[in-house]
Motif scaffolding. Structure first.
Motif, short mmCIF file in Angstrom:
data_model
loop_
_atom_site.label_atom_id
_atom_site.label_comp_id
_atom_site.label_asym_id
_atom_site.label_seq_id
_atom_site.Cartn_x
_atom_site.Cartn_y
_atom_site.Cartn_z
N GLU A 1 0.72 -1.37 -0.06
CA GLU A 1 0.07 -0.11 -0.04
C GLU A 1 0.78 1.23 -0.03
O GLU A 1 0.37 2.37 -0.95
CB GLU A 1 -0.93 0.03 1.19
N ARG A 2 1.97 1.42 0.99
CA ARG A 2 2.86 2.38 1.04
C ARG A 2 3.51 2.62 -0.56
O ARG A 2 3.68 3.68 -0.88
CB ARG A 2 3.91 2.35 1.86
N ARG A 3 3.87 1.58 -1.08
CA ARG A 3 4.59 1.64 -2.53
C ARG A 3 3.54 2.24 -3.28
O ARG A 3 4.03 3.08 -4.32
CB ARG A 3 4.95 0.51 -2.85
N ALA A 4 2.10 1.96 -3.27
CA ALA A 4 1.22 2.28 -4.35
C ALA A 4 0.83 3.83 -4.11
O ALA A 4 0.76 4.71 -4.96
CB ALA A 4 -0.27 1.59 -4.00
N VAL A 5 0.82 4.35 -2.68
CA VAL A 5 0.59 5.66 -2.63
C VAL A 5 1.60 6.29 -3.03
O VAL A 5 1.66 7.52 -3.92
CB VAL A 5 0.47 5.92 -1.09
N ARG A 6 3.03 5.98 -2.74
CA ARG A 6 4.24 6.65 -3.38
C ARG A 6 4.06 6.80 -4.82
O ARG A 6 4.49 7.71 -5.30
CB ARG A 6 5.45 5.94 -2.81
N LYS A 7 3.78 5.73 -5.56
CA LYS A 7 3.78 5.70 -7.04
C LYS A 7 2.72 6.62 -7.43
O LYS A 7 2.90 7.36 -8.51
CB LYS A 7 3.39 4.40 -7.50
N GLN A 8 1.50 6.71 -6.85
CA GLN A 8 0.76 7.65 -7.20
C GLN A 8 1.12 8.98 -7.07
O GLN A 8 1.01 10.16 -8.03
CB GLN A 8 -0.67 7.27 -6.48
N LEU A 9 1.64 9.49 -5.87
CA LEU A 9 2.19 10.73 -5.62
C LEU A 9 3.45 11.16 -6.59
O LEU A 9 3.46 12.33 -6.85
CB LEU A 9 2.67 10.74 -4.34
N ALA A 10 4.20 10.09 -6.97
CA ALA A 10 5.27 10.55 -8.06
C ALA A 10 4.55 10.66 -9.33
O ALA A 10 5.28 11.74 -9.93
CB ALA A 10 6.00 9.09 -7.83
N ALA A 11 3.50 10.18 -9.75
CA ALA A 11 2.87 10.55 -10.89
C ALA A 11 2.49 12.16 -10.82
O ALA A 11 2.66 12.60 -11.89
CB ALA A 11 1.72 9.68 -11.13
N LEU A 12 2.03 12.30 -9.95
CA LEU A 12 1.23 13.88 -9.63
C LEU A 12 2.65 14.86 -9.64
O LEU A 12 2.54 15.88 -10.27
CB LEU A 12 0.60 13.87 -8.46
N SER A 13 3.70 14.38 -9.00
CA SER A 13 4.79 15.07 -8.92
C SER A 13 5.29 15.61 -10.42
O SER A 13 5.81 16.51 -10.89
CB SER A 13 5.80 14.56 -8.01
N ARG A 14 5.39 14.42 -11.22
CA ARG A 14 5.88 14.63 -12.58
C ARG A 14 5.08 15.42 -13.40
O ARG A 14 5.54 16.04 -14.42
CB ARG A 14 6.18 12.90 -13.30
N GLN A 15 3.82 15.35 -13.27
CA GLN A 15 2.71 16.14 -13.98
C GLN A 15 3.11 17.90 -13.64
O GLN A 15 3.15 18.42 -14.56
CB GLN A 15 1.26 16.07 -13.78
N ILE A 16 3.57 17.89 -12.28
CA ILE A 16 3.67 19.25 -11.94
C ILE A 16 5.07 19.61 -12.64
O ILE A 16 5.10 20.59 -13.28
CB ILE A 16 3.87 19.49 -10.59
N LEU A 17 6.10 18.99 -12.82
CA LEU A 17 7.63 19.16 -13.25
C LEU A 17 7.39 19.30 -14.91
O LEU A 17 8.01 20.42 -15.54
CB LEU A 17 8.36 17.86 -13.00
N ALA A 18 6.40 18.65 -15.40
CA ALA A 18 6.20 18.80 -16.87
C ALA A 18 5.73 20.34 -17.13
O ALA A 18 5.99 20.81 -18.46
CB ALA A 18 4.92 17.94 -17.53
N VAL A 19 4.93 20.77 -16.47
CA VAL A 19 4.22 22.36 -16.63
C VAL A 19 5.68 23.28 -16.71
O VAL A 19 5.76 24.02 -17.46
CB VAL A 19 3.53 22.82 -15.38
N TYR A 20 6.68 23.02 -15.57
CA TYR A 20 7.83 23.87 -15.71
C TYR A 20 8.73 23.49 -16.82
O TYR A 20 9.36 24.56 -17.29
CB TYR A 20 8.68 23.65 -14.29
N ARG A 21 8.83 22.25 -17.24
CA ARG A 21 9.64 21.93 -18.37
C ARG A 21 9.29 22.65 -19.63
O ARG A 21 9.90 23.06 -20.55
CB ARG A 21 9.66 20.53 -18.64
N LYS A 22 7.92 22.61 -19.89
CA LYS A 22 7.35 23.24 -21.05
C LYS A 22 7.39 24.76 -21.11
O LYS A 22 6.94 25.53 -22.10
CB LYS A 22 5.71 22.86 -21.44
#
Length: 232
Positions: free
Chosen positions: A188-209
């Motif tokens: 479960e903890r791994r799943a939560v981290r994976k979900q939050l990592a996906a959200l973090s990468r979405q935020i990073l994509a905004v700054y990259r673009k």
């Protein structure tokens, strides 16, 4: 006494009794525990030729060494000899030389890791200042010796270390990860981290673009607030 160079023992409820391969063994008379922490002393004791036992325990999912059990007289003799060597000018000079070498190596790694973090962030030019501040914050948390973070491992390329360090920093600084309740279910903890990592990468994509940042962006807020605290 079992004849083994690495005689691994575990604690029991009784201080003079230990576990070896699931069996209770009595601690020999006059044996004492030399706790881990002084690598030079531990190495000298192991090389002394005297029998010793390695005390371990389980921490999280790892087996860690606590120290050595060894005859008290042998420990005192080895320690006296080592202390005398360490008090000589030659040893102090060597110690200072080693310290400077470690500091130089650490500074070089700090610079390399900072560059790796910036390369991973890859923000658009308009967000260069944010990238620099964020890289400084990530490095301040991940790079110090003894931090225990992924940045201190050499088992994976530095590029992967940089990515993991950025995602870990964002997990703690831009999400509610530290305050949410995670069910004590395997994976479960791994799943939560994976979900939050996906959200973090979405935020990073905004700054990259180089796209406009939405008001209240958690990344912008965390970077600016943390950078202000770090500068104090």
């Amino acid at each position: 006494m079992p004849d083994s160079e690495e005689f691994i023992v575990w604690r029991t409820a009784r201080p003079r009794e230990l576990l070896y391969n699931g069996k209770v063994v009595p601690l020999p008379d006059n044996w004492v525990l030399v706790k881990s922490g002084d690598a030079g002393l531990t190495r000298r004791l192991k090389n002394s030729g005297a029998p010793f036992w390695v005390l371990v325990h389980k921490r999280r999912n790892r087996i860690e060494k606590i120290g050595l059990f060894m005859d008290k007289e042998c420990v005192e003799a080895v320690k006296t000899e080592l202390d005398a060597e360490r008090a000589t000018p030659e040893y102090q000079k060597q110690l200072e030389s080693s310290r400077r070498a470690r500091e130089k190596k650490q500074k070089l790694y700090e610079a390399d890791f900072h560059e790796a973090v910036l390369n991973y962030l890859n923000f658009a030019p308009c967000y260069h200042d944010i990238a620099e501040k964020m890289a400084n914050l990530v490095c301040a948390r991940a790079v110090p010796v003894g931090s225990g973070t992924v940045a201190r491992t050499a088992t994976i390329p530095i590029e992967q270390r940089a990515e993991a360090a950025v995602i870990a920093w964002m997990r703690h600084q831009t999400t509610s990860y530290d305050s949410i309740t995670i069910a004590r279910v395997k994976g479960e903890r791994r799943a939560v981290r994976k979900q939050l990592a996906a959200l973090s990468r979405q935020i990073l994509a905004v700054y990259r673009k180089g796209e406009p940042v939405m008001p209240g962006c958690p990344l912008y807020k965390a970077v600016m607030e943390s950078a202000a605290e770090y500068a104090e």
